[in-house]
Enzyme design. Structure first.
Site, PDB file in Angstrom:
ATOM      1  N   ASP A  14      -0.483  59.057  -8.966  1.00 32.01           N
ATOM      2  CA  ASP A  14      -1.404  60.167  -8.738  1.00 32.01           C
ATOM      3  C   ASP A  14      -1.724  60.945 -10.017  1.00 32.01           C
ATOM      4  O   ASP A  14      -1.602  62.187 -10.051  1.00 32.01           O
ATOM      5  CB  ASP A  14      -0.825  61.139  -7.691  1.00 32.01           C
ATOM      6  CG  ASP A  14      -0.464  60.450  -6.387  1.00 32.01           C
ATOM      7  OD1 ASP A  14      -1.249  59.587  -5.956  1.00 32.01           O
ATOM      8  OD2 ASP A  14       0.589  60.757  -5.808  1.00 32.01           O
ATOM      9  N   GLU A 174      -8.563  61.415   0.645  1.00 28.90           N
ATOM     10  CA  GLU A 174      -7.607  62.289  -0.059  1.00 28.90           C
ATOM     11  C   GLU A 174      -8.009  62.401  -1.522  1.00 28.90           C
ATOM     12  O   GLU A 174      -9.075  61.936  -1.922  1.00 28.90           O
ATOM     13  CB  GLU A 174      -6.179  61.716   0.071  1.00 28.90           C
ATOM     14  CG  GLU A 174      -6.053  60.300  -0.437  1.00 28.90           C
ATOM     15  CD  GLU A 174      -4.828  59.545   0.085  1.00 28.90           C
ATOM     16  OE1 GLU A 174      -4.161  60.029   1.019  1.00 28.90           O
ATOM     17  OE2 GLU A 174      -4.549  58.460  -0.445  1.00 28.90           O
TER      18      GLU A 174
HETATM   19  C1  6LW Z   1      -0.947  61.254  -2.485  1.00 29.72           C
HETATM   20  C2  6LW Z   1      -2.185  60.716  -1.925  1.00 29.72           C
HETATM   21  C3  6LW Z   1      -1.937  59.338  -2.176  1.00 29.72           C
HETATM   22  O1  6LW Z   1      -0.738  62.583  -2.277  1.00 29.72           O
HETATM   23  O2  6LW Z   1      -0.632  59.100  -1.999  1.00 29.72           O
HETATM   24  O3  6LW Z   1      -2.760  57.715  -3.544  1.00 29.72           O
HETATM   25  C4  6LW Z   1      -0.019  60.332  -1.803  1.00 29.72           C
HETATM   26  N1  6LW Z   1      -2.839  58.591  -2.650  1.00 29.72           N
HETATM   27  O4  6LW Z   1      -3.341  61.075  -2.564  1.00 29.72           O
HETATM   28  C5  6LW Z   1       1.346  60.310  -2.362  1.00 29.72           C
HETATM   29  O5  6LW Z   1       1.329  59.859  -3.681  1.00 29.72           O
END
Ligand code: 6LW
Length: 492
Positions: A14, A174
């Site tokens: 991330d 996300e």
């Molecule tokens: C993070 C979310 C994700 O918060 O995995 O790759 C979660 N995406 O964006 C945990 O790393």
């Protein structure tokens, strides 16, 4: 020059990046490990050096009861008016917060909480306004990328939270990041889940509140259609423009263990892919929207890959990490030796056992360390989580001292082999390649191979979760004293 991906190896997921004072700074998520949120610095976006952590005090983050892959999720780093901001979620208490500093080489502030839910929070500074963006639920109960304006001094909301985009239809929308580029607002996000279907999508608008028009060829970046390709799961990224005016996305991805073996145990790593803006203001990424192993970047420098990690050339305050909140009285750490004192907490417990670890950064190499143990068990663990770990240990019992190889894969907790030692010291040796770890003990002149174990059982595909393998030194049992010297991990 040509650079190779990943640009940061091992479990550093991330990534988020900003530019300040002629340098680039990057942060990554850290889950149940402490200190939280490692910070890296770079002058060229290719060579990254860790300089610290954002969350170094218990008052900033409570990890006491964080399960593996709980705790601190994806952070965002931004720089505005001389101040650095790092915003993240402690998922173990479901709270979004940010910390600040004017000096990135020193401590960060206590947390300032924001009453907007979801994960992967981000900030946009736009004139006198600061926007807080997360994947969450807005004040009307709508899910998606949610935004409010905040007072950056207090974290208080100045507007209701409002859902501004619902993505391109992929699951797990996300990782929102908002940018203002040439007067337009670009909202970039990840979709597909942080697995093989991961991707980056984006939309743009003349107003920060939308309506956002999606890029018509979303996803702009994904390797989901590259079967038999070593780099998979690319997504969750942050845009950055370098001093030559070239744009890149710094993002996560993972390397599977072999072309046709979809397992990865090194965690999600940091990749960099070039971005090109068209005249119409829409950007494209990489090779037709995929990430390749190497790219050309303007500049006269080389990519230095550190191969050898020892007590002397690392620092317990930088590369090494603990589980949850360590009891510092159990650790005596110097550049010559690490002395660990065990407790009744073991590495199978959701607690803070005596453990200090360094991420495994590449497939091929060798770990070695001299160890002497009194009154307990200590060793090196290849630690994915409490359930999945391989331990090469020395332990004392009524019958004397022995070296053991313990394999833990879910409910299977197996002692693969053991050998009686003369004295209470031995050299532990672990050879690593893409597929197996081989465990050896040198006791005096006698070399014993205790066995081997497949890397794939420590992979995210088996263990699930968001972490990667950590090379951990541990001690357990009340009264145990373990002395580790000559630690060395060398990658080929
Ligand atoms: C993070 C979310 C994700 O918060 O995995 O790759 C979660 N995406 O964006 C945990 O790393």
């Amino acid at each position: 020059m040509i650079y190779k991906n990943p640009v940061v190896r091992g479990f550093y997921p991330d990534p988020s990046v900003c530019f300040a004072n002629n340098k680039y700074y990057m942060v990554c998520s850290s889950f149940q490990f402490f200190p939280g949120v490692p910070i890296f610095e770079s002058e060229d976006l290719v060579n990254w050096k860790q300089i610290g952590h954002c969350l170094t005090r218990k008052s900033q983050v409570m990890l006491e009861n964080s399960v593996s892959s709980g705790g601190v999720f994806a952070p965002t780093i931004r720089f505005n008016n001389g101040t650095f901001y790092m915003v993240t979620t402690n998922t173990s208490v479901a709270q979004n917060f940010y910390v600040t500093t004017n000096n990135i080489y020193s401590e960060w502030s206590d947390p300032i909480f924001v009453e907007q839910d979801g994960i992967d929070p981000s900030l946009l500074f736009d004139g006198d306004h600061t926007y807080f963006i997360s994947n969450g639920t807005d004040d009307n109960g709508n899910n998606g990328i949610t935004q409010c304006e905040i007072d950056i001094k207090t974290g208080k909301k100045l507007t209701p939270s409002k859902t501004i985009w619902s993505g391109s239809g992929g699951r797990y929308l996300e990782s929102p990041h908002m940018y203002k580029i040439n007067g337009e607002y670009y909202l970039m996000a990840a979709e597909g889940g942080t697995e093989y279907g991961h991707m980056i999508t984006y939309a743009r608008s003349a107003s920060v509140w939308g309506k956002f028009e999606p890029y018509e060829k979303n996803p702009v970046l994904t390797n989901r259609n590259l079967g038999g390709y070593m780099i998979q799961g690319v997504g969750h990224g942050d845009l950055i423009q370098n001093q030559n005016g070239d744009w890149f996305v710094i993002h996560l991805g993972f390397r599977q263990i072999d072309q046709w073996l979809p397992y990865h145990h090194l965690g999600r790593e940091v990749f960099m892919t070039p971005i090109h803006f068209g005249e119409n203001g829409w950007f494209t990424a990489g090779n037709d929207g995929t990430t390749a192993q190497e790219y050309e970047i303007n500049g006269n420098f080389t990519q230095e890959l550190k191969k050898v990690y020892t007590f002397e050339n690392t620092s317990p305050d930088l590369e090494w990490c603990y589980m949850r909140h360590p009891d510092s009285s159990k650790y005596e750490l110097s550049s010559e030796k690490y002395i660990l004192h065990g407790t009744d907490k073991t590495i199978d417990d959701i607690a803070s056992p005596t453990f200090i670890g360094l991420r495994q950064m590449d497939f091929n190499g060798e770990i070695s360390c001299d160890l002497s143990v009194i009154d307990g068990e200590a060793g090196i663990t290849l630690f994915m989580d409490e359930q999945q770990h391989y331990d090469l240990a020395v332990r004392n019992s009524e019958i004397g001292t022995e070296a053991v190889l313990k394999l833990n894969i879910g409910d299977i907790k197996h002692i693969q082999n053991s050998v009686k030692l003369s004295g209470n010291s031995a050299k532990l040796i672990i050879e690593m390649n893409n597929f197996i770890y081989t465990f050896k003990i040198l006791n005096g002149d006698a070399l014993h191979e205790l066995g081997s174990a497949q890397t794939k059982y420590l992979s995210s595909e088996v263990a699930a979760g968001f972490t990667g393998v950590i090379i951990g030194l541990y001690a357990q049992q009340e009264g145990c004293k373990a002395e580790f010297t000559g630690f060395r991990t060398e990658y080929k």
